[in-house]
Design a protein around this motif. Structure first.
Motif, short mmCIF file in Angstrom:
data_model
loop_
_atom_site.label_atom_id
_atom_site.label_comp_id
_atom_site.label_asym_id
_atom_site.label_seq_id
_atom_site.Cartn_x
_atom_site.Cartn_y
_atom_site.Cartn_z
N UNK A 49 42.50 37.21 34.32
CA UNK A 49 43.43 38.25 33.88
C UNK A 49 44.72 37.63 33.35
N UNK A 50 45.14 36.51 33.94
CA UNK A 50 46.38 35.87 33.49
C UNK A 50 46.27 35.34 32.06
N UNK A 51 45.05 35.10 31.58
CA UNK A 51 44.86 34.62 30.22
C UNK A 51 45.29 35.65 29.18
N UNK A 52 45.31 36.92 29.59
CA UNK A 52 45.66 37.99 28.65
C UNK A 52 47.15 38.27 28.60
N UNK A 53 47.92 37.60 29.41
CA UNK A 53 49.37 37.74 29.42
C UNK A 53 49.82 39.20 29.55
N UNK A 54 49.15 39.92 30.44
CA UNK A 54 49.52 41.30 30.70
C UNK A 54 50.53 41.35 31.83
N UNK B 9 51.88 42.30 35.46
CA UNK B 9 51.15 42.20 36.73
C UNK B 9 50.46 43.51 37.10
N UNK B 10 51.10 44.63 36.91
CA UNK B 10 50.51 45.91 37.29
C UNK B 10 49.27 46.21 36.44
N UNK B 11 49.36 45.94 35.15
CA UNK B 11 48.19 46.17 34.29
C UNK B 11 47.06 45.21 34.64
N UNK B 12 47.42 43.95 34.97
CA UNK B 12 46.39 42.99 35.41
C UNK B 12 45.67 43.53 36.64
N UNK B 13 46.44 44.02 37.59
CA UNK B 13 45.86 44.53 38.83
C UNK B 13 44.94 45.73 38.56
N UNK B 14 45.38 46.64 37.70
CA UNK B 14 44.56 47.80 37.36
C UNK B 14 43.24 47.39 36.72
N UNK B 15 43.31 46.45 35.78
CA UNK B 15 42.09 46.01 35.10
C UNK B 15 41.16 45.25 36.04
N UNK B 16 41.74 44.46 36.94
CA UNK B 16 40.93 43.73 37.91
C UNK B 16 40.19 44.70 38.83
N UNK B 17 40.88 45.70 39.29
CA UNK B 17 40.25 46.68 40.19
C UNK B 17 39.18 47.49 39.46
N UNK B 18 39.45 47.82 38.21
CA UNK B 18 38.46 48.53 37.41
C UNK B 18 37.19 47.70 37.28
N UNK B 19 37.36 46.42 36.91
CA UNK B 19 36.19 45.54 36.73
C UNK B 19 35.42 45.36 38.04
N UNK B 20 36.14 45.16 39.13
CA UNK B 20 35.48 44.98 40.43
C UNK B 20 34.74 46.24 40.85
N UNK B 21 35.35 47.40 40.65
CA UNK B 21 34.69 48.67 40.97
C UNK B 21 33.46 48.89 40.09
N UNK B 22 33.58 48.54 38.83
CA UNK B 22 32.49 48.75 37.87
C UNK B 22 31.21 48.04 38.31
#
Length: 131
Positions: free
Chosen positions: A99-104, A106-119
């Protein structure tokens, strides 16, 4: 109009040239596979095409944007080879790294990480080391 264009792409690691004057054009809807022995530059080329590597010679455009381009990353997908995960890290730490590679933010990184893990139903296993 090509979706992906690489012109005269070259890349070296020290004195070892991995890519030498690669030209590639991929039209919308086409599927390409890169085949070659380990160390031949397949992963390096893909990382350049998706904007994960900016230290190369030549020109790459994806969706008519010169790469690397952080805005383009939201419109393309990249699935790393299965052994691209770091086994010494937990699932969550691997997600944080990528997620850090996308330079988002922190909150957006966390949201995307949780989305991917849930998916992929891995949320309960994020604290485990990758095997």
């Amino acid at each position: 109009m090509s979706t992906i264009v690489a012109k005269q792409v070259s890349k070296s690691f020290g004195k070892k040239e991995v890519l030498s004057n690669i030209d590639l054009a991929v039209e919308q809807g086409e599927i390409y596979g890169l085949i070659g022995p380990s160390g031949s530059g397949k992963t390096t080329l893909v990382k350049i095409l998706v904007g994960m590597d900016s230290d190369f010679l030549g020109e790459v455009t994806v969706l008519n944007r010169t790469m690397p381009n952080m805005d383009a990353l939201s419109e393309i997908g990249y699935m790393a080879q299965s052994d691209a995960l770091y086994p010494e890290l937990t699932g969550e730490e691997n997600l944080q790294f990528f997620a850090s590679l996308y330079q988002l933010k922190k909150e957006e990184q966390k949201q995307r990480m949780m989305y991917a893990a849930d998916l992929v139903q891995l949320t309960p296993h994020l604290s485990k080391k990758v095997m």
